[in-house]
Design an enzyme around this catalytic site. Structure first.
Site, mmCIF file in Angstrom:
data_model
loop_
_atom_site.group_PDB
_atom_site.id
_atom_site.type_symbol
_atom_site.label_atom_id
_atom_site.label_comp_id
_atom_site.label_asym_id
_atom_site.label_seq_id
_atom_site.Cartn_x
_atom_site.Cartn_y
_atom_site.Cartn_z
ATOM 1 N N ARG A 21 -6.857 -0.014 -2.211
ATOM 2 C CA ARG A 21 -7.610 -1.156 -1.666
ATOM 3 C C ARG A 21 -9.066 -1.200 -2.011
ATOM 4 N NH1 ARG A 21 -5.151 -3.224 3.790
ATOM 5 N NH2 ARG A 21 -5.523 -5.173 2.850
ATOM 6 N N ASP B 240 17.532 -31.587 -9.079
ATOM 7 C CA ASP B 240 16.769 -30.482 -8.846
ATOM 8 C C ASP B 240 16.834 -29.788 -7.458
ATOM 9 O OD1 ASP B 240 14.488 -28.656 -10.054
ATOM 10 O OD2 ASP B 240 13.337 -29.613 -8.625
ATOM 11 N N PHE C 8 -19.675 6.061 -5.098
ATOM 12 C CA PHE C 8 -18.630 6.227 -6.293
ATOM 13 C C PHE C 8 -19.457 5.140 -7.546
ATOM 14 C CE2 PHE C 8 -16.167 3.550 -3.320
ATOM 15 C CZ PHE C 8 -16.578 2.319 -3.650
#
Length: 596
Positions: free
Chosen positions: A500, A88, A485
């Site tokens: 953001r 792996d 808002f």
């Protein structure tokens, strides 16, 4: 042709490679090994956090792959193969394990993390010897790992996407193949090249030497270098291969003349044990120490900006530490150490004439540059740094830490913490504005927005608009509307922009804000979100995960994945969700309001 004598030990055994990787098959075939390929069905879902080291995770995954194949073949044929090899390969950077990308966006994120940085490639290998005992499968596992350091060049966004679109990254750990097109990205390799390709052949041969040719006492007394592959004439006659079993050979030390030399044999045993101890020592944790002490580098940068060091050196001739110290009322010895670490970080140039800014410092660290991050740095120095000293409390309590930083409870988070004075409001807005300018062009061009004739950017502070309003005739097209808002009606527009904003709030308030946006939208209107997206499993996107931790100490919100945002948007009638990863720290999401 068998290039390594030890591989001859496996020539007449049934060897199975538990991997579908064509690279591993090619490496072992070229070495002369004959084997079957039986890809493992082991689900690679081990908890990475439960392993102390990345190589521990890789070795355990390799072992489970090999054991799954051994058990499956035994159940099918009631006969086990002699040897099963499992492997792996993982890539690690910044403490993160990068495996195969799930899609092109994931591949791009991986490669962006590797750009300009050194990373480690670990391959864990398990050699499972199988036998049948009392009608049960009996296995003995030998495992090891190899680490190779690889450094990428600084890569442009165009080159990264061109490589991603080639399709090559999709089945490769870390998202690149060094043996093909991915080799163009690599600046240097320190260690086993084949390990990066997918299989550490040299270490594999050394491991076979240990298994089939344990060191003899006289070999130890000769002080032969133990980690080398012995010359062919040091091996026993390989004629025992035909009739030999799958188990590694064991030497009879009593059959040798050295048997009588008990003291020397004891010393040889001690030397062998010491050698084994050295071999099992973990690698020196360089990256871990960098993480532990990384806060010192951050504070050094923040302090240099606070003292306006980069302003003093911008567009000036090199200056001595004592000269700079006198201008900012600092000690010469302290300033010299600060300037030295800034030079070591690549922020300053140091010559015999003194210190001068690099181009990075001129563009981003001087306070008056068009793309200056000085405001963002001061926000981190004056607020975020203090809040993070209470990180333990934030984790225990699950709440932001402004009450501890301020010495009083913040009734209204933004008013009490970020907007408590004109100076703190301006500092916060400069921080946000500095980051926004870096990606504004990318955001505006991420999607075709030509169908929208008007846009409403939700979230700016109107009192400070004059500080950030662009000059020129385009300013007349911009209008400001005061309001909250969460409570007041939003201005009418065809496109709403939330840059953001949502990450500052918990889900209930996000639903409230999205509801207000949805009420203002007609069918066909758009909603553009700009955020830092988590990956869906919350284990790869390091910067987004760090920002989510930052949100814990600073706000009521959190970072979210694309899937989480898509669910929020669809609940409010926004569908046809598109996403563009902007190549920096932000991601853009565009959704369209549909008729109910």
């Amino acid at each position: 042709m068998v290039l390594c004598p030890v591989i001859g030990k496996l020539l007449h055994k049934r060897v199975v490679l538990a991997s579908a990787s064509p690279r591993r098959q090619e490496i072992l075939s070229n070495a002369g090994l004959r084997f079957e390929v039986v890809p493992s069905k082991f689900k690679e879902k081990l908890d990475k956090a439960s392993f102390a080291t990345p190589y521990g995770y890789a070795m355990e995954t390799a072992k489970q792959k090999a054991l799954e194949v051994a058990n499956r073949l035994y159940q099918k044929d009631l006969r086990a193969p002699d040897v099963v090899i499992g492997a792996d390969t993982i890539v690690t950077v910044g403490g993160l394990i990068l495996e195969k990308p799930v899609d092109k966006q994931d591949a791009y994120r991986m490669l962006s993390r590797l750009s300009g940085r050194e990373h480690s490639v670990f391959t864990g290998v398990a050699i499972v010897h199988c036998s049948s005992k009392d009608h049960q499968l009996d296995t003995r596992v030998s495992e090891f790992y190899e680490e190779t350091k690889v450094k990428f060049s600084e890569l442009s966004e165009e080159l990264l996407w061109e490589y991603v679109h080639s399709g090559e990254p999709m089945d490769k750990a870390g998202g690149y193949g060094i043996q093909a097109l991915g080799g163009m990205l690599v600046e240097s390799v320190h260690g086993d090249f084949l390990n990066v390709v997918g299989f550490p052949l040299n270490h594999f041969c050394k491991q076979l030497v240990k298994l089939y040719y344990p060191p003899r006492p006289e070999d130890l007394r000769r002080s032969v270098k133990h980690d080398s592959i012995p010359a062919a004439d040091t091996f026993e006659d390989l004629s025992d291969v035909e009739g030999g079993g799958s188990e590694p050979t064991q030497r009879d030390a009593g059959s040798r003349d050295e048997k009588a030399e008990a003291g020397e044999a004891g010393q040889a045993t001690a030397e062998a044990e010491c050698h084994r101890t050295r071999e099992t020592l973990p690698p020196f944790p360089t990256r871990l120490l960098e993480l532990i002490e990384g806060f010192m580098l951050s504070k050094g940068l923040l302090t240099a900006c606070k003292l306006k060091v980069f302003d003093l050196l911008k567009d000036e001739a090199p200056q001595k530490a004592a000269d700079i110290a006198s201008k900012v009322d600092a000690s010469a010895c302290g300033m010299e150490r600060l300037l030295d670490i800034c030079a070591a970080m690549g922020l300053l140039e140091k010559t015999e004439q003194g210190y001068s800014n690099t181009e990075t410092a001129n563009v981003y660290l001087a306070s008056d540059g068009e793309y200056s991050l000085h405001g963002f740095i001061m926000h981190n120095n004056d607020l975020t740094w203090n809040l993070f000293t209470y990180l333990e409390f934030a984790i225990r309590e699950g709440t932001n830490q402004h009450h501890r930083a301020l010495g009083k409870k913040a009734e209204d988070l933004f008013q009490d913490a970020y907007y408590q004075s004109p100076e703190t409001r301006l500092r916060f807005m400069r921080a946000m504005h500095g980051m926004t300018k870096l990606t504004a062009c990318q955001v505006a061009t991420a999607f075709n927005l030509s169908r929208f004739s008007s846009a409403c950017d939700v979230g700016d502070i109107i009192e400070l608009a004059a500080h950030f309003q662009p000059p020129g005739p385009q300013a007349v097209q911009i209008h400001f509307a005061a309001g909250d808002f969460f409570r007041d009606p939003l201005p009418s527009a065809e496109l709403y922009v939330l840059c953001r904003i949502l990450h500052d709030w918990p889900d209930d308030k996000v639903h409230k804000l999205l509801s207000r946006v949805a009420e203002s939208c007609k069918p066909g209107a758009g909603l553009l979100l700009v955020e830092t997206l988590l990956d869906e499993e919350k284990r790869v996107a390091q910067r987004a995960l760090m920002q989510s931790l930052n949100m814990l100490v600073q706000t009521e919100g959190k970072e979210r994945s694309l899937g989480e945002y898509q669910c929020l948007l669809e609940l409010h009638g926004f569908h046809q969700v598109q996403v563009v990863h902007l190549g920096g720290v932000l991601d853009a999401i565009l959704a369209t309001k549909v008729a109910p």
